[in-house]
Motif scaffolding. Structure first.
Motif, short mmCIF file in Angstrom:
data_model
loop_
_atom_site.label_atom_id
_atom_site.label_comp_id
_atom_site.label_asym_id
_atom_site.label_seq_id
_atom_site.Cartn_x
_atom_site.Cartn_y
_atom_site.Cartn_z
N PRO A 30 0.83 -1.21 0.00
CA PRO A 30 0.00 0.00 0.00
C PRO A 30 0.87 1.26 0.00
N THR A 31 0.39 2.28 -0.68
CA THR A 31 1.11 3.55 -0.72
C THR A 31 0.75 4.43 0.46
N GLN A 32 -0.27 4.03 1.24
CA GLN A 32 -0.70 4.78 2.42
C GLN A 32 -0.75 3.82 3.61
N THR A 33 -0.64 4.38 4.80
CA THR A 33 -0.84 3.60 6.01
C THR A 33 -2.33 3.58 6.35
N GLY A 34 -2.68 2.82 7.34
CA GLY A 34 -4.06 2.83 7.80
C GLY A 34 -4.95 1.75 7.22
N TRP A 35 -4.36 0.73 6.62
CA TRP A 35 -5.16 -0.36 6.07
C TRP A 35 -5.55 -1.31 7.20
N THR A 36 -6.53 -0.89 7.98
CA THR A 36 -7.04 -1.69 9.09
C THR A 36 -7.97 -2.77 8.54
N VAL A 37 -8.34 -3.69 9.41
CA VAL A 37 -9.27 -4.76 9.03
C VAL A 37 -10.57 -4.17 8.51
N SER A 38 -11.11 -3.18 9.19
CA SER A 38 -12.38 -2.59 8.74
C SER A 38 -12.23 -1.86 7.41
N ARG A 39 -11.08 -1.24 7.18
CA ARG A 39 -10.86 -0.56 5.89
C ARG A 39 -10.76 -1.58 4.76
N ILE A 40 -10.09 -2.69 5.02
CA ILE A 40 -9.99 -3.75 4.00
C ILE A 40 -11.38 -4.32 3.72
N ALA A 41 -12.16 -4.57 4.77
CA ALA A 41 -13.52 -5.09 4.59
C ALA A 41 -14.35 -4.13 3.75
N SER A 42 -14.24 -2.85 4.03
CA SER A 42 -14.97 -1.84 3.25
C SER A 42 -14.52 -1.85 1.79
N ALA A 43 -13.21 -2.00 1.58
CA ALA A 43 -12.68 -2.03 0.22
C ALA A 43 -13.20 -3.26 -0.53
N TRP A 44 -13.27 -4.38 0.15
CA TRP A 44 -13.78 -5.59 -0.51
C TRP A 44 -15.26 -5.46 -0.84
N ALA A 45 -16.03 -4.84 0.04
CA ALA A 45 -17.45 -4.60 -0.25
C ALA A 45 -17.59 -3.67 -1.46
N GLU A 46 -16.75 -2.64 -1.50
CA GLU A 46 -16.76 -1.72 -2.65
C GLU A 46 -16.34 -2.44 -3.93
#
Length: 104
Positions: free
Chosen positions: A31-47
Motif C-alpha cells: 500500500p502507498t498509504q498507512t491505515g489499512w485496518t481490518v475494517s478498511r480492508i472489509a470496506s474495500a472488498w465490499a466496494e
C-alpha cells in the motif's frame, strides 16, 4: 463453477469466484498509504464487489482473511448474503464469570 452443464449440472448453478488479496500480500502491491485496518480492508472488498456489479454475494475467509470476513459480516454491506469462516474470530460480547458443565 462457471460451466456446470459440462459436468451434468444446471446452468443456473454456475457462479463466479472473486479472490481479492490483502493489501501488501499475495498479488497486491505494498500500500502507498498507512491505515489499512481490518475494517478498511472489509470496506474495500465490499466496494470491490459493488464495482464489479455483484448484487448478491457471499464471503469466505481463513487466517487473516477470516478476520476481514468477520468484519464484513458485522458491517452487513448491501448484497452480502452470508459469510463462511474456516478460522473463527467470533467471541461473545460478555464472557460469563462461571460456566455450566455443558459450556465447559
Amino acid at each position: 463453477m462457471t460451466d456446470p452443464v459440462a459436468f451434468g449440472g444446471d446452468a443456473a448453478d454456475s457462479f463466479d469466484v472473486v479472490v481479492p488479496s490483502l493489501p501488501g500480500f499475495g498479488f497486491s502491491q505494498k500500500p502507498t498509504q498507512t491505515g489499512w485496518t481490518v475494517s478498511r480492508i472489509a470496506s474495500a472488498w465490499a466496494e470491490l464487489m459493488k464495482r464489479l456489479g455483484y448484487t448478491r454475494w457471499a464471503a469466505q475467509g481463513g487466517d487473516w482473511g477470516a478476520v476481514v470476513t468477520t468484519a464484513l459480516g458485522a458491517m452487513q454491506p448491501e448484497g452480502l448474503l452470508g459469510v463462511h469462516l474456516n478460522t473463527q474470530y467470533a467471541f461473545p460480547a460478555q464472557i460469563p464469570d462461571t460456566l455450566s458443565p455443558e459450556q465447559r
